[in-house]
Structures are given as C-alpha cells and as structure tokens.
Design an enzyme around this catalytic site. Structure first.
Site, PDB file in Angstrom:
ATOM      1  N   CYS A  50       0.664  -1.096  -0.081  1.00 21.24           N
ATOM      2  CA  CYS A  50      -0.064  -0.135  -0.018  1.00 21.24           C
ATOM      3  C   CYS A  50       0.884   1.300  -0.035  1.00 21.24           C
ATOM      4  O   CYS A  50       0.199   2.538  -0.104  1.00 21.24           O
ATOM      5  CB  CYS A  50      -0.935  -0.084   1.226  1.00 21.24           C
ATOM      6  N   GLU A 100       0.277   4.876  13.754  1.00 16.18           N
ATOM      7  CA  GLU A 100       0.659   6.139  12.865  1.00 16.18           C
ATOM      8  C   GLU A 100       0.740   7.320  13.729  1.00 16.18           C
ATOM      9  O   GLU A 100       1.452   8.159  13.436  1.00 16.18           O
ATOM     10  CB  GLU A 100      -0.263   6.226  11.489  1.00 16.18           C
ATOM     11  N   LYS A 133      -8.947   8.414   3.187  1.00 21.93           N
ATOM     12  CA  LYS A 133      -9.497   6.954   2.915  1.00 21.93           C
ATOM     13  C   LYS A 133     -11.059   6.791   3.623  1.00 21.93           C
ATOM     14  O   LYS A 133     -11.976   5.849   3.015  1.00 21.93           O
ATOM     15  CB  LYS A 133      -8.759   6.108   3.618  1.00 21.93           C
TER      16      LYS A 133
END
Length: 413
Positions: free
Chosen positions: A163, A314, A334
């Site tokens: 990804c 993250e 997203k």
C-alpha cells in the site's frame, strides 16, 4: 540537484472520475462506499466496497485495445490521459528519450488471474489460457503500456511496496529527475482489486470492515469503533518534471515536490510497529530531504486505513516527530475514497496538491469517538473541510511487509 515540479494530475476514484469531481467530493465529505456490484457477496463477510461510479472504460479506450488490458492498466491509461492534458504536453515537441514512466500497483492484474484460473478449473484440464493472460497480469505492464502509447523511451519500471507502492513510485520519479537522469516522468499508481479473491483474502486476514448495515460510515479512521478498511479502486497520475524543463515549455506548475522518505518497520508480516518505527523514520527522512522543520508542515494526509492497530501506530509516530500539536491539521481521506491499496499514495498526493493549491484541508468523515490518547493532540479535521493556508503538505503511506513511504509537497513560488 534539480528542482522537481508537478505540472499535471489525473484521477479516477470512487468519488470522482476526474480531478475536478474527485476534489469536489473530497472537500464536501462524500463517501464512496456502497454494496458491491461486481460479484455475488452472499457468502462473504464484507459485502461493500468503494467502486468506481458511472464508469465505462469503453468511453475512454477502444474495445479492441481494452480487451488486451486488465482493469488496473485501463485505469492507469485513463488517469494518465487526464494528467497529460492537464499538463498541456505535446510529446512530439519534446525529447522523449528523456521522458520516463514509473508506475505502481500492489496487485497488478489480480482480476485477470482469478478469471483465468476459474476458466481452467471449469474445463477438462487442458491448458487453454488467453494469450493476453500474462501481459494482462504482470505488475509492470501498465508502465510499459503508457510508454508505448506516448512513445516515451526514458527510464521505465514498476514499483511494488504494497500500500506504499505509488508513493514509492513518486519518490523514485522525484529522484531520477533530481539526479538529471530524466527531464519528465509520468508517475502514479492504479489498482483494480474488487473481486472475490481480494475481498475473500482480506476478509481471511480480518483486515476489512464488516459494517454491512452502513457501508457509507464504515471507514472511520481514529474512531474507537473502527473495525477495518474499506476496499477501493482506481488510479492517480502525476506528471513530474525538472523546473527548467517546465519553464522552457511554458508548463502550468501546480506545486513542487521537495522531499521523500522511505523506511521499514522490520517488525511483522502484516501488522505495523506499535510505535510506528518505519513511519517515524520515513517522515524524518522526508523532512530532512526537504530541509524543513516539523513545524513547517501545515497538513498531513495520513495513511489511516481505519484498522485498530494501524491508525494508532501512525498517530504515535506523528506524535514522536511533531509532538502533541493541536494546530497541525491531519485528515484521513480514505474515510471517503476507501483504500486504493497500491494506488492510494498517488490519489492522496493529488489530494495534497489540491490542498496546497486551494488552501483547503479535506476532512476525516464518520469519526466521532476518537481514541482517548489522541483526541486533543492534533486537529483531525473531523466532519468538514477546513480553510487553511497550506504551504507544505505531507502524505504518508504504509504497506504489508513493513514498507513506509512519505512525500512532501510544497506550494510553488
């Protein structure tokens, strides 16, 4: 080192089949998730995805040509055509020996592979395969087809880092131009993963959301009720060229790419490091290359897929780099597009380019009950887009295998 500028962009996404429509939907918080129409999902745990809408590849590609390409290559050609037009390129007037293509896809022609294996299994064991089976399937074919269409004879290859793929492609393209090995590179990524094998495979690894009763709200990054990502499809194309080359041909300059950082978690096959080690190192490397401080970043387009561990790691990595920073705008696009896998980085880079141009930070939708540890640490741009002068935007992407890639886009001046 050469300066590298962005002169064209093209987008084919679940919330818009061109850049204008994509950005309009993004800025207005539109979800692209809906029940899957490509196959019967009755026996699948996840029954929805972010498919392209009102889209027919034959509106863009001749039928005789389309039959030679998997959807991921068709998507690439369509996005690139928009970017080339956007960049006002006449290849006939340029040195095409110095123009390359670096294109990425995480899965390549997985739809073609599934289709051909099904046909073989149905038969009597005689190996009757489509003569285009292999060229339709291999990951590097999109970069080859793009070069053939436009007669581009410069550096040409594909990147694969799950990804993080199309961010890796963008960084490679940036470097080849900086090193004066090319004047212009067509870069980006495409993915066509909405099929039985992809959905079934990600379901088996418990990576996809199963919120079948409300697809439009299923992708909810940073929310304590998140339960996995929503699969998306499409492509993003970006034209990079040296500043001198762009000025010489009077090109429209949209923004400048100034830094790229790649690293690895070196931790787990599919899971991210709890402290976001690879993300942390990649962001630091990008900042160092751009020769700016963390405080210079106005907006971060996060990888944030809406998975339990991924989002937390993250945010932990961002906190390690930036510290608690309530004035730093962060958003997870997203939540609207779904996760375009290998195409995610290119599409999200385009979101950053538009944010820099329009001085608007697109929102994170669906997320209301934020992880307690990060509720007040950053401005997560919840619910609605926010106006803000965006001089520097950062884009993060991470992939299975621990790959990380971070790019930094600067307002052109």
């Amino acid at each position: 080192m050469k300066r590298v500028v962005i002169t064209g962009i093209g987008a084919l996404t679940p919330i818009g089949n061109n850049v204008k429509d994509f950005w309009h939907s993004l800025a207005n918080g539109v979800s692209g998730a809906a029940p899957i129409t490509r196959f019967d999902t009755a026996k699948f745990k996840t029954k929805f995805a972010c498919e392209l809408k009102n889209f027919n590849p034959l509106d863009h590609i001749e039928k005789s040509e389309a039959r030679r390409y998997d959807l991921f290559t068709q998507y690439a050609l369509i996005a690139v055509a928009e970017a080339v037009k956007n960049a006002a390129i006449n290849f006939e007037t340029l040195n095409r020996n110095r123009i390359g293509v670096i294109w990425g896809s995480g899965n390549g022609g997985i739809g073609t592979f599934e289709e051909q294996v099904k046909e073989y299994v149905k038969g009597d064991g005689t190996p009757r395969f489509n003569p285009f089976f292999i060229p339709k399937m291999i990951v590097d074919i999109a970069s080859g087809v793009i070069s053939i269409k436009y007669g581009l004879r410069g550096v040409n290859f594909a990147t694969v880092s799950a990804c993080a793929t199309s961010n890796t492609a963008l960084i490679d393209a940036f470097n080849y131009i900086r090193w004066n090995k090319a004047d212009m590179i067509v870069t980006g990524g495409s993915e066509a993963p909405i099929n039985e094998s992809s959905v079934g495979g990600f379901n088996s690894s418990k990576a996809l959301s199963t919120r079948n009763d409300s697809p439009a709200t299923a992708s909810r990054p940073f929310d304590v009720t998140r339960d996995g990502f929503v699969m998306g499809e499409g492509a993003g194309a970006i034209i990079l060229e040296s500043y001198e080359h762009a000025i010489k041909r009077n090109a429209p300059i949209l923004a400048e790419i100034v830094g790229g950082g790649m690293a690895a978690d070196a931790y787990h096959l599919t899971g991210t490091h709890p402290d976001g080690e690879g993300a942390y190192l990649g962001m630091l490397a990008a900042l160092e290359e751009a020769e700016i401080n963390p405080s210079d970043i106005d907006y971060i387009n996060t990888h944030a897929t809406s998975t339990l561990l991924g989002d937390s790691s993250e945010l932990r990595a961002i906190e390690r780099v930036f510290g608690p920073h309530p004035n730093l705008n962060i958003s997870a696009t997203k939540s609207m597009t779904g996760h375009l896998l290998g195409a995610a980085g290119a599409v999200e880079a385009i979101a950053c380019i538009m944010a820099v141009q329009q001085n608007i930070v697109p929102p994170t939708i669906n997320s209301t009950d934020i992880d307690p540890g990060y509720k007040d640490a950053f401005n997560l741009t919840l619910g609605k887009a926010q106006p803000r002068t965006v001089n520097f935007a950062m884009s993060n992407t991470f992939g299975f295998g621990g790959h990380t890639a971070t790019t930094i886009i600067r307002k052109f001046a």
